[in-house]
Design a protein around this motif. Structure first.
Motif, PDB file in Angstrom:
ATOM      1  N   ARG A 285       0.802  -1.212   0.000  1.00  0.00           N
ATOM      2  CA  ARG A 285       0.000   0.000   0.000  1.00  0.00           C
ATOM      3  C   ARG A 285       0.847   1.280   0.000  1.00  0.00           C
ATOM      4  O   ARG A 285       0.642   2.186   0.800  1.00  0.00           O
ATOM      5  CB  ARG A 285      -0.941   0.014   1.208  1.00  0.00           C
ATOM      6  N   ILE A 286       1.831   1.359  -0.895  1.00  0.00           N
ATOM      7  CA  ILE A 286       2.622   2.588  -1.057  1.00  0.00           C
ATOM      8  C   ILE A 286       2.665   2.950  -2.536  1.00  0.00           C
ATOM      9  O   ILE A 286       2.527   2.102  -3.416  1.00  0.00           O
ATOM     10  CB  ILE A 286       4.065   2.417  -0.533  1.00  0.00           C
ATOM     11  N   GLN A 287       2.869   4.220  -2.790  1.00  0.00           N
ATOM     12  CA  GLN A 287       3.123   4.683  -4.151  1.00  0.00           C
ATOM     13  C   GLN A 287       4.635   4.795  -4.333  1.00  0.00           C
ATOM     14  O   GLN A 287       5.337   5.315  -3.460  1.00  0.00           O
ATOM     15  CB  GLN A 287       2.453   6.033  -4.386  1.00  0.00           C
ATOM     16  N   TYR A 288       5.133   4.302  -5.434  1.00  0.00           N
ATOM     17  CA  TYR A 288       6.579   4.276  -5.666  1.00  0.00           C
ATOM     18  C   TYR A 288       6.906   4.886  -7.025  1.00  0.00           C
ATOM     19  O   TYR A 288       6.068   4.966  -7.917  1.00  0.00           O
ATOM     20  CB  TYR A 288       7.101   2.838  -5.608  1.00  0.00           C
ATOM     21  N   ARG A 289       8.196   5.318  -7.138  1.00  0.00           N
ATOM     22  CA  ARG A 289       8.746   5.791  -8.421  1.00  0.00           C
ATOM     23  C   ARG A 289      10.142   5.206  -8.543  1.00  0.00           C
ATOM     24  O   ARG A 289      10.934   5.249  -7.584  1.00  0.00           O
ATOM     25  CB  ARG A 289       8.800   7.324  -8.477  1.00  0.00           C
ATOM     26  N   VAL A 290      10.498   4.674  -9.704  1.00  0.00           N
ATOM     27  CA  VAL A 290      11.816   4.079  -9.916  1.00  0.00           C
ATOM     28  C   VAL A 290      12.405   4.569 -11.247  1.00  0.00           C
ATOM     29  O   VAL A 290      11.678   4.909 -12.181  1.00  0.00           O
ATOM     30  CB  VAL A 290      11.758   2.535  -9.906  1.00  0.00           C
ATOM     31  N   LYS A 291      13.761   4.599 -11.285  1.00  0.00           N
ATOM     32  CA  LYS A 291      14.485   4.968 -12.504  1.00  0.00           C
ATOM     33  C   LYS A 291      15.829   4.247 -12.474  1.00  0.00           C
ATOM     34  O   LYS A 291      16.245   3.715 -11.423  1.00  0.00           O
ATOM     35  CB  LYS A 291      14.682   6.481 -12.579  1.00  0.00           C
ATOM     36  N   VAL A 292      16.547   4.245 -13.586  1.00  0.00           N
ATOM     37  CA  VAL A 292      17.803   3.497 -13.668  1.00  0.00           C
ATOM     38  C   VAL A 292      18.795   4.263 -14.558  1.00  0.00           C
ATOM     39  O   VAL A 292      18.393   4.992 -15.469  1.00  0.00           O
ATOM     40  CB  VAL A 292      17.551   2.070 -14.229  1.00  0.00           C
ATOM     41  N   ARG A 293      20.093   4.109 -14.279  1.00  0.00           N
ATOM     42  CA  ARG A 293      21.141   4.703 -15.119  1.00  0.00           C
ATOM     43  C   ARG A 293      22.308   3.724 -15.235  1.00  0.00           C
ATOM     44  O   ARG A 293      22.413   2.760 -14.466  1.00  0.00           O
ATOM     45  CB  ARG A 293      21.620   6.039 -14.552  1.00  0.00           C
ATOM     46  N   ALA A 294      23.215   4.002 -16.218  1.00  0.00           N
ATOM     47  CA  ALA A 294      24.301   3.063 -16.537  1.00  0.00           C
ATOM     48  C   ALA A 294      25.651   3.772 -16.530  1.00  0.00           C
ATOM     49  O   ALA A 294      25.745   4.990 -16.716  1.00  0.00           O
ATOM     50  CB  ALA A 294      24.054   2.434 -17.905  1.00  0.00           C
ATOM     51  N   LYS A 295      26.703   2.953 -16.350  1.00  0.00           N
ATOM     52  CA  LYS A 295      28.073   3.472 -16.350  1.00  0.00           C
ATOM     53  C   LYS A 295      29.026   2.320 -16.654  1.00  0.00           C
ATOM     54  O   LYS A 295      28.778   1.189 -16.249  1.00  0.00           O
ATOM     55  CB  LYS A 295      28.398   4.072 -14.980  1.00  0.00           C
ATOM     56  N   PRO A 296      30.159   2.573 -17.369  1.00  0.00           N
ATOM     57  CA  PRO A 296      31.155   1.512 -17.577  1.00  0.00           C
ATOM     58  C   PRO A 296      31.709   1.038 -16.241  1.00  0.00           C
ATOM     59  O   PRO A 296      31.882   1.833 -15.306  1.00  0.00           O
ATOM     60  CB  PRO A 296      32.238   2.195 -18.418  1.00  0.00           C
ATOM     61  N   ASN A 297      32.012  -0.255 -16.138  1.00  0.00           N
ATOM     62  CA  ASN A 297      32.460  -0.814 -14.858  1.00  0.00           C
ATOM     63  C   ASN A 297      33.953  -0.615 -14.609  1.00  0.00           C
ATOM     64  O   ASN A 297      34.466  -0.991 -13.550  1.00  0.00           O
ATOM     65  CB  ASN A 297      32.103  -2.292 -14.755  1.00  0.00           C
ATOM     66  N   GLY A 298      34.701  -0.031 -15.570  1.00  0.00           N
ATOM     67  CA  GLY A 298      36.106   0.290 -15.349  1.00  0.00           C
ATOM     68  C   GLY A 298      37.082  -0.799 -15.700  1.00  0.00           C
ATOM     69  O   GLY A 298      38.300  -0.591 -15.646  1.00  0.00           O
ATOM     70  N   SER A 299      36.624  -1.978 -16.063  1.00  0.00           N
ATOM     71  CA  SER A 299      37.548  -3.064 -16.398  1.00  0.00           C
ATOM     72  C   SER A 299      38.318  -2.754 -17.679  1.00  0.00           C
ATOM     73  O   SER A 299      39.530  -2.934 -17.745  1.00  0.00           O
ATOM     74  CB  SER A 299      36.782  -4.376 -16.541  1.00  0.00           C
ATOM     75  N   ILE A 300      37.627  -2.319 -18.686  1.00  0.00           N
ATOM     76  CA  ILE A 300      38.250  -1.900 -19.953  1.00  0.00           C
ATOM     77  C   ILE A 300      37.814  -0.489 -20.307  1.00  0.00           C
ATOM     78  O   ILE A 300      38.617   0.336 -20.720  1.00  0.00           O
ATOM     79  CB  ILE A 300      37.880  -2.876 -21.091  1.00  0.00           C
ATOM     80  N   TYR A 301      36.538  -0.219 -20.107  1.00  0.00           N
ATOM     81  CA  TYR A 301      35.967   1.088 -20.423  1.00  0.00           C
ATOM     82  C   TYR A 301      35.649   1.832 -19.135  1.00  0.00           C
ATOM     83  O   TYR A 301      35.241   1.225 -18.130  1.00  0.00           O
ATOM     84  CB  TYR A 301      34.686   0.924 -21.256  1.00  0.00           C
ATOM     85  N   SER A 302      35.845   3.133 -19.158  1.00  0.00           N
ATOM     86  CA  SER A 302      35.530   3.956 -17.995  1.00  0.00           C
ATOM     87  C   SER A 302      34.872   5.244 -18.476  1.00  0.00           C
ATOM     88  O   SER A 302      34.897   5.567 -19.665  1.00  0.00           O
ATOM     89  CB  SER A 302      36.801   4.269 -17.192  1.00  0.00           C
ATOM     90  N   GLY A 303      34.297   5.969 -17.545  1.00  0.00           N
ATOM     91  CA  GLY A 303      33.615   7.201 -17.925  1.00  0.00           C
ATOM     92  C   GLY A 303      32.674   7.676 -16.833  1.00  0.00           C
ATOM     93  O   GLY A 303      32.951   7.507 -15.637  1.00  0.00           O
ATOM     94  N   GLN A 304      31.526   8.232 -17.236  1.00  0.00           N
ATOM     95  CA  GLN A 304      30.597   8.840 -16.299  1.00  0.00           C
ATOM     96  C   GLN A 304      29.253   8.121 -16.338  1.00  0.00           C
ATOM     97  O   GLN A 304      28.941   7.390 -17.285  1.00  0.00           O
ATOM     98  CB  GLN A 304      30.400  10.314 -16.659  1.00  0.00           C
ATOM     99  N   TRP A 305      28.461   8.380 -15.286  1.00  0.00           N
ATOM    100  CA  TRP A 305      27.098   7.853 -15.266  1.00  0.00           C
ATOM    101  C   TRP A 305      26.283   8.511 -16.365  1.00  0.00           C
ATOM    102  O   TRP A 305      26.428   9.705 -16.643  1.00  0.00           O
ATOM    103  CB  TRP A 305      26.441   8.131 -13.923  1.00  0.00           C
ATOM    104  N   SER A 306      25.407   7.738 -16.983  1.00  0.00           N
ATOM    105  CA  SER A 306      24.470   8.284 -17.961  1.00  0.00           C
ATOM    106  C   SER A 306      23.414   9.115 -17.242  1.00  0.00           C
ATOM    107  O   SER A 306      23.354   9.153 -16.008  1.00  0.00           O
ATOM    108  CB  SER A 306      23.798   7.147 -18.734  1.00  0.00           C
ATOM    109  N   GLN A 307      22.588   9.782 -18.012  1.00  0.00           N
ATOM    110  CA  GLN A 307      21.420  10.419 -17.425  1.00  0.00           C
ATOM    111  C   GLN A 307      20.461   9.323 -16.922  1.00  0.00           C
ATOM    112  O   GLN A 307      20.530   8.176 -17.347  1.00  0.00           O
ATOM    113  CB  GLN A 307      20.729  11.300 -18.463  1.00  0.00           C
TER     114      GLN A 307
END
Length: 461
Positions: free
Chosen positions: A398-420
Motif C-alpha cells: 500500500r505505497i506509491q513508488y517511483r523508480v528509474k535506472v542509469r548506466a556506467k562503464p564498470n572500469g575493467s576496460i571502459y571507464s567514464g561517467q554515469w548516464s542520465q
C-alpha cells in the motif's frame, strides 16, 4: 709572354682580394663596436676582447685622458707586435682605444699575451692572456617565439641565431621572463630544447633571450637581449569546465563555459589524433560547432587512438589557450540512459527490467536504480551486482513508488561517467492479504454478534 702577363694579372687580383678582405674584416670589427657592445663587456678585465666570427679579433680599453698608449700582443712563442690603435670618444666622455687585429694574426686555440703601456713614462697599465675562441660575442637571437607544449602552466622558446652549424653545440642561452605572479626571473639552459618555463597559468608573461658561445661555461660573452615577446600562459581546460564524452565509441562531444573570460564568444575548439608511434600526431584541426552553438562541438574519433583537445580564445589582445588531459574514447564513455524500463509486481517484490544502452558493451556496464516512496522526498539509490539488465526490489504494501535506472562503464576496460537517468516508472503496491484478513475477521465477528443480538431481542418480544 702572354701566359706570364696573365699570371701577373691574376696574382695582382688575388693580392687585391686579400687586401680587401683584411680591410673589410678590420672595418666590420671596428664598426660593430657600439656602446651596447661596450656595456656587455663591462665586467671583463682590461683590455676587453671579443670576436664575431673567430676570423676577427678586437681588443679595447678606456681612459679618462688623451694620453699616448700602446697595445702589444704576443701570439704563442712568436715575437711581440704593436697594434695600431684607433681612438673614439664615448657618450660619457671617456676615450676608447681600439685594436683590430690583422686578419693573419687572428689564431684560435693559441694563448695571446696582451699588455697596455703608457708611452710617455713606459708604465704598464694592463696585462692579461686571452684566447680567441673564448671571447665570442654573438648578435642577439631573432625570430623569437613562445611555443605551447600542450601542458598548462608551461611555455617553451624557439629562436634563430646567426652562427655556423659547427658552433651550435657550443651555444648557451639565458632566458629572462617577467610576470605578475613570479616577478622577474632568469634561467640559463644549455640548449633551446631545454627552455621549458614553468609559469603561473593564465598570467601574461614577457620573455627575452640572450645567447653566448663557448667550449666551457665560463667562455664567451652574453649577447644583447632579444626583442621581447609576450603570451598568456596556457591554462587547464577545467578553468572553462570543458567536458568531453562519447555515447557510441565513434563521435566525441565536447562542451565548455568560457563566460568567465572577456573573449567568451570567440572560443574555438581544436583536436589532434595520435596515428601511430611511427607517424606521430596529426596537426591541430578546428572543430565545427554543433548547429551554430558557440560552446559545443562534436568530432569523429577512433576507439583505441589517443586524442588531444584544446580551446583557444580570440587573439585580443592576447589569445588564451586551455588544454585538456590526453584522452581516448574508451575512457570518456557516457552512454545514453537505459531504455524500456518496466516494473512487474510479484508477491511482495517489484521486479524491474530494462535494455542496455549500448549492446556491444552490455557486459562492461554497471547500473544504479533510484527508488522513491511517495511519503519520502529522498531518492534511495541501489546498486545491483553485475551487468544484468534487471533486478527485484522488496517493497512494502500500500505505497506509491517511483523508480528509474542509469548506466556506467564498470572500469575493467571502459571507464567514464554515469548516464542520465532513464524515464521514471511509477505505481502503487496492493494491500497485504494476511494483514487484511486479520483486520477484517474481528470486524465481521462483531457485525455478526450485533445482528444475532438484535434477532434474539426481537424474538424474545
Amino acid at each position: 709572354m702572354k701566359l706570364n702577363n696573365s699570371r701577373k694579372i691574376l696574382l695582382n687580383l688575388w693580392l687585391q682580394v686579400l687586401c680587401m678582405l683584411w680591410i673589410c674584416c678590420k672595418y666590420v670589427a671596428g664598426r660593430n663596436l657600439s656602446q651596447h657592445d661596450i656595456s656587455l663587456l663591462e665586467e671583463e678585465d682590461d683590455p676587453k676582447c671579443f670576436t664575431r666570427t673567430e676570423e676577427d679579433f678586437t681588443c679595447f680599453f678606456q681612459t679618462t685622458d688623451n694620453g699616448t698608449f700602446d697595445l702589444f700582443y704576443k701570439i704563442g712563442q712568436s715575437e711581440e707586435k704593436r697594434c695600431e690603435l684607433l681612438t673614439q670618444r664615448t657618450k660619457e666622455g671617456m676615450l676608447l682605444h681600439i685594436c683590430s687585429f690583422p686578419y693573419l694574426d687572428v689564431v684560435s686555440y693559441v694563448d695571446i699575451h696582451l699588455q697596455v703601456v703608457e708611452r710617455n713614462n713606459n708604465t704598464r697599465l694592463y696585462s692579461r692572456n686571452v684566447s680567441v675562441e673564448d671571447h665570442i660575442l654573438l648578435d642577439a637571437p631573432f625570430n623569437v617565439a613562445l611555443l605551447h607544449n600542450g601542458k598548462p602552466g608551461q611555455l617553451q622558446l624557439s629562436c634563430l641565431t646567426n652562427v655556423p652549424k659547427y658552433w651550435e653545440d657550443k651555444l648557451r642561452y639565458r632566458i629572462r621572463y617577467t610576470s605578475k605572479g613570479l616577478g622577474q626571473r632568469t634561467k640559463d639552459v644549455l640548449g633551446i630544447d631545454d627552455s621549458v618555463m614553468s609559469l603561473v597559468p593564465g598570467e601574461e608573461v614577457r620573455v627575452e633571450i640572450a645567447v653566448k658561445c663557448g667550449n666551457v661555461e665560463s667562455a664567451g660573452h652574453w649577447s644583447h637581449w632579444s626583442e621581447p615577446v609576450r603570451d598568456v600562459v596556457p591554462q587547464s581546460a577545467d578553468d572553462i569546465s570543458l567536458k568531453c564524452h562519447t555515447s557510441d565509441l565513434q563521435m566525441i562531444r565536447c562542451q565548455w563555459n568560457s563566460s568567465t573570460y572577456s573573449q567568451a564568444n570567440g572560443c574555438k575548439l581544436f583536436t589532434k589524433m595520435h596515428l601511430s608511434e611511427t607517424l606521430g600526431w596529426t596537426d591541430w584541426t578546428e572543430c565545427v560547432p554543433d548547429n551554430n552553438l558557440t560552446e559545443q562541438c562534436s568530432f569523429q574519433g577512433e576507439e583505441w587512438k589517443k586524442v588531444r583537445v584544446k580551446v583557444s580564445t580570440a587573439a585580443f589582445p592576447l589569445s588564451r589557450t586551455f588544454y585538456a588531459q590526453e584522452l581516448t574514447l574508451r575512457n570518456i564513455l557516457q552512454t545514453e540512459p537505459p531504455a524500456h524500463l518496466t516494473g512487474l509486481l510479484e508477491k511482495d517484490k517489484l521486479c524491474l527490467k530494462w535494455e542496455a544502452p549500448l549492446m556491444t558493451l552490455s557486459s562492461h556496464l554497471q547500473y544504479e536504480v533510484g527508488c522513491q516512496i511517495k511519503e519520502s522526498k529522498a531518492w534511495v539509490v541501489i546498486s545491483p551486482k553485475g551487468p544484468a539488465t534487471g533486478t527485484c526490489l522488496e517493497v512494502p504494501p500500500r505505497i506509491q513508488y517511483r523508480v528509474k535506472v542509469r548506466a556506467k562503464p564498470n572500469g575493467s576496460i571502459y571507464s567514464g561517467q554515469w548516464s542520465q537517468w532513464s524515464h521514471v516508472v511509477s505505481g502503487k503496491t496492493p494491500a497485504d492479504i494476511e494483514t487484511l484478513l486479520l483486520t477484517c475477521i474481528p470486524a465481521t465477528l462483531l457485525v455478526t454478534a450485533v445482528i444475532l443480538i438484535s434477532l434474539g431481542f426481537t424474538y424474545s418480544r
